[in-house]
Design a protein around this motif. Structure first.
Motif, PDB file in Angstrom:
ATOM      1  N   VAL A   1       0.757  -1.323   0.134  1.00 51.33           N
ATOM      2  CA  VAL A   1      -0.219  -0.033  -0.410  1.00 51.33           C
ATOM      3  C   VAL A   1       1.019   1.042  -0.162  1.00 51.33           C
ATOM      4  O   VAL A   1       2.179   1.063   1.259  1.00 51.33           O
ATOM      5  CB  VAL A   1      -0.615  -0.051   1.172  1.00 51.33           C
ATOM      6  N   GLU A   2       0.609   2.068  -0.676  1.00 56.63           N
ATOM      7  CA  GLU A   2       1.780   3.197  -1.292  1.00 56.63           C
ATOM      8  C   GLU A   2       0.816   4.395  -1.415  1.00 56.63           C
ATOM      9  O   GLU A   2       0.016   4.662  -1.152  1.00 56.63           O
ATOM     10  CB  GLU A   2       2.584   3.123  -3.179  1.00 56.63           C
ATOM     11  N   LEU A   3       1.540   5.719  -0.725  1.00 57.39           N
ATOM     12  CA  LEU A   3       1.547   6.754  -0.584  1.00 57.39           C
ATOM     13  C   LEU A   3       2.335   7.659  -1.301  1.00 57.39           C
ATOM     14  O   LEU A   3       3.570   7.413  -1.323  1.00 57.39           O
ATOM     15  CB  LEU A   3       1.001   7.361   1.200  1.00 57.39           C
ATOM     16  N   HIS A   4       1.100   8.989  -1.878  1.00 57.00           N
ATOM     17  CA  HIS A   4       1.808   9.815  -2.807  1.00 57.00           C
ATOM     18  C   HIS A   4       1.370  10.718  -2.768  1.00 57.00           C
ATOM     19  O   HIS A   4       0.447  11.277  -2.531  1.00 57.00           O
ATOM     20  CB  HIS A   4       1.619   9.334  -4.509  1.00 57.00           C
TER      21      HIS A   4
ATOM     22  N   ILE B   1       6.650  13.286  -1.831  1.00 55.83           N
ATOM     23  CA  ILE B   1       6.953  12.718   0.031  1.00 55.83           C
ATOM     24  C   ILE B   1       6.501  10.868  -1.370  1.00 55.83           C
ATOM     25  O   ILE B   1       4.815  10.741  -1.528  1.00 55.83           O
ATOM     26  CB  ILE B   1       6.861  13.165   1.141  1.00 55.83           C
ATOM     27  N   HIS B   2       7.489   9.850  -1.068  1.00 58.94           N
ATOM     28  CA  HIS B   2       6.854   8.640  -1.838  1.00 58.94           C
ATOM     29  C   HIS B   2       6.759   8.044  -0.191  1.00 58.94           C
ATOM     30  O   HIS B   2       7.913   7.823  -0.234  1.00 58.94           O
ATOM     31  CB  HIS B   2       7.007   8.164  -3.139  1.00 58.94           C
ATOM     32  N   THR B   3       6.233   7.282  -0.436  1.00 63.79           N
ATOM     33  CA  THR B   3       6.168   6.037   0.796  1.00 63.79           C
ATOM     34  C   THR B   3       5.625   5.304   1.297  1.00 63.79           C
ATOM     35  O   THR B   3       4.138   4.779  -0.042  1.00 63.79           O
ATOM     36  CB  THR B   3       5.780   6.880   2.548  1.00 63.79           C
ATOM     37  N   ILE B   4       5.554   3.682   1.998  1.00 62.73           N
ATOM     38  CA  ILE B   4       5.075   2.949   2.097  1.00 62.73           C
ATOM     39  C   ILE B   4       3.780   2.724   3.336  1.00 62.73           C
ATOM     40  O   ILE B   4       4.287   3.921   4.326  1.00 62.73           O
ATOM     41  CB  ILE B   4       5.369   1.535   1.693  1.00 62.73           C
ATOM     42  N   ALA B   5       2.985   2.249   3.312  1.00 61.92           N
ATOM     43  CA  ALA B   5       1.892   2.201   4.594  1.00 61.92           C
ATOM     44  C   ALA B   5       1.453   1.381   5.161  1.00 61.92           C
ATOM     45  O   ALA B   5       0.820   0.923   5.993  1.00 61.92           O
ATOM     46  CB  ALA B   5       0.276   2.650   4.106  1.00 61.92           C
ATOM     47  N   GLY B   6       2.191  -0.388   4.294  1.00 58.60           N
ATOM     48  CA  GLY B   6       1.544  -1.545   4.844  1.00 58.60           C
ATOM     49  C   GLY B   6       1.592  -2.543   3.600  1.00 58.60           C
ATOM     50  O   GLY B   6       1.897  -2.025   2.764  1.00 58.60           O
ATOM     51  N   LYS B   7       0.374  -3.435   4.164  1.00 60.68           N
ATOM     52  CA  LYS B   7       0.657  -4.581   3.074  1.00 60.68           C
ATOM     53  C   LYS B   7      -0.502  -4.568   2.482  1.00 60.68           C
ATOM     54  O   LYS B   7      -2.042  -4.146   3.572  1.00 60.68           O
ATOM     55  CB  LYS B   7       1.320  -5.529   2.761  1.00 60.68           C
ATOM     56  N   LEU B   8      -1.348  -4.846   1.293  1.00 58.65           N
ATOM     57  CA  LEU B   8      -2.871  -5.408   1.819  1.00 58.65           C
ATOM     58  C   LEU B   8      -3.126  -5.870   1.938  1.00 58.65           C
ATOM     59  O   LEU B   8      -4.723  -6.490   2.816  1.00 58.65           O
ATOM     60  CB  LEU B   8      -2.768  -5.720   0.031  1.00 58.65           C
TER      61      LEU B   8
ATOM     62  N   LYS C   1      -1.905  17.362  -1.442  1.00 61.00           N
ATOM     63  CA  LYS C   1      -1.927  15.942  -2.014  1.00 61.00           C
ATOM     64  C   LYS C   1      -2.521  15.321  -1.522  1.00 61.00           C
ATOM     65  O   LYS C   1      -0.961  15.010  -0.840  1.00 61.00           O
ATOM     66  CB  LYS C   1      -2.676  16.341  -3.598  1.00 61.00           C
ATOM     67  N   ALA C   2      -2.950  14.124  -1.383  1.00 63.12           N
ATOM     68  CA  ALA C   2      -2.619  12.702  -1.122  1.00 63.12           C
ATOM     69  C   ALA C   2      -3.095  12.102  -2.382  1.00 63.12           C
ATOM     70  O   ALA C   2      -4.625  11.767  -2.502  1.00 63.12           O
ATOM     71  CB  ALA C   2      -3.324  12.606   0.594  1.00 63.12           C
ATOM     72  N   VAL C   3      -2.275  11.036  -2.301  1.00 62.88           N
ATOM     73  CA  VAL C   3      -2.747   9.838  -3.492  1.00 62.88           C
ATOM     74  C   VAL C   3      -2.136   8.294  -3.044  1.00 62.88           C
ATOM     75  O   VAL C   3      -1.472   8.178  -2.668  1.00 62.88           O
ATOM     76  CB  VAL C   3      -1.643  10.580  -4.749  1.00 62.88           C
TER      77      VAL C   3
ATOM     78  N   LYS D   1      -7.751   9.168  -4.921  1.00 61.73           N
ATOM     79  CA  LYS D   1      -7.325  10.602  -4.425  1.00 61.73           C
ATOM     80  C   LYS D   1      -7.879  10.280  -3.071  1.00 61.73           C
ATOM     81  O   LYS D   1      -9.037   9.829  -2.760  1.00 61.73           O
ATOM     82  CB  LYS D   1      -8.214  12.081  -5.358  1.00 61.73           C
ATOM     83  N   LEU D   2      -7.584  10.826  -2.150  1.00 61.00           N
ATOM     84  CA  LEU D   2      -7.540  10.880  -0.522  1.00 61.00           C
ATOM     85  C   LEU D   2      -8.132  11.877  -0.050  1.00 61.00           C
ATOM     86  O   LEU D   2      -7.351  13.051  -0.305  1.00 61.00           O
ATOM     87  CB  LEU D   2      -5.890  10.366  -0.119  1.00 61.00           C
TER      88      LEU D   2
END
Length: 278
Positions: free
Chosen positions: A126-129, A233-240, A263-265, A275-276
């Motif tokens: 799971v990614e956050l951009h 910023i590109h980061t991760i938040a966990g696994k599906l 902005k958050a994706v 889009k978050l």
């Protein structure tokens, strides 16, 4: 005694004078009815004369336009080739059609939709951009739950330094105490370009590297930083494979730490973006 004009043979000035003379001669022939042209169908190669005022005016107008047209200057600027358009698969397009590009989704709804449009046949990340307000952001965060990323962490000691000298770099993060830093300076050109050189700004120079390594090995620690030339910023938040509650807690912790954001994706490996809502 008249004035004499001296011109160098073969010079651009001489060529210009010859061109003007030729033009004037053509115009004179047209006025005198001596300008002829071939006409199809006449026997023996006979020619006809065009003496109409309309033809003369048209000819003079063409000459004026040619004289007034600026000569384009040559440029040495290289032409940048266009990037080829990426063609997505039908499966991707079908998944993307389930997302409204104009809608901003609340986090619980976005996570539910993310599972529906995920295309990976493995446990995707799971990614956050994110787009921040400013550049130069650097944060270290301990997530409530695992980020799903297993990092190989090494502690700078005599054995690790020997492996580095031999070219065996089998770690993703190097921790060092202030006392060990003089022994690592000579490897700065090897570790620096890979982002492995211990640095107080990144929290990798600590008093007790062993204890810090144990803490970081749990997979909950996350480093958040903007790109060098952009507030992105590109980061991760966990696994599906993790429950929605864990992913939601991790994502919320990241957004709170980096607030305010523009902005958050949200997306997962190989999935379309969502889009978050901030």
């Amino acid at each position: 005694m008249g004035k004499k004009r001296i011109t160098v043979i073969g010079s651009p000035e001489e060529q210009d004078i010859k061109s003007k003379r030729a033009t004037k001669l053509e115009q004179k022939k047209i006025r005198e009815g001596k300008m002829t042209a071939k006409a199809p169908g006449l026997p023996g190669g006979q020619r006809i004369v065009d003496t109409s005022e309309e033809s003369l005016r048209e000819y003079e107008e063409i000459q004026k336009r040619l004289a007034a047209t600026p000569v384009p200057e040559s440029t040495d600027t290289p032409i940048t080739p266009r990037r080829p358009v990426r063609i997505r698969s039908k499966t991707y397009q079908k998944a993307k059609s389930q997302i409204n590009p104009d809608q901003i989704y609340p986090l619980p709804e976005a996570l539910k939709l993310l599972r529906q449009v995920s295309l990976a046949k493995f446990d995707g990340t799971v990614e956050l951009h994110l787009t921040a307000k400013n550049k130069g952001i650097f944060r270290t965060l301990d997530l409530p739950f695992s980020s799903g990323k297993i990092r190989r962490i090494a502690v700078a000691d005599d054995k690790t330094i020997t492996n580095i000298a031999a070219g065996n770099i089998d770690f993703d993060l190097l921790l060092a105490s202030p006392d060990q830093m003089p022994n690592l300076v000579k490897f700065a050109k090897v570790l620096g370009p890979r982002g492995l050189m211990p640095n107080p700004k990144t929290g990798t120079i600590v008093a007790d590297p062993a204890t810090t390594a144990t803490k970081l090995a749990a997979g909950n620690s996350l480093t958040l930083k903007t790109e060098k030339d952009a507030p992105v910023i590109h980061t991760i938040a966990g696994k599906l494979s993790q429950p929605d509650a864990e992913l939601e807690a991790n994502i919320q912790a990241i957004l709170t730490t980096l607030s305010p954001l523009s902005k958050a994706v949200l997306k997962s490996t190989m999935s379309p973006a969502i889009k978050l809502q901030l």
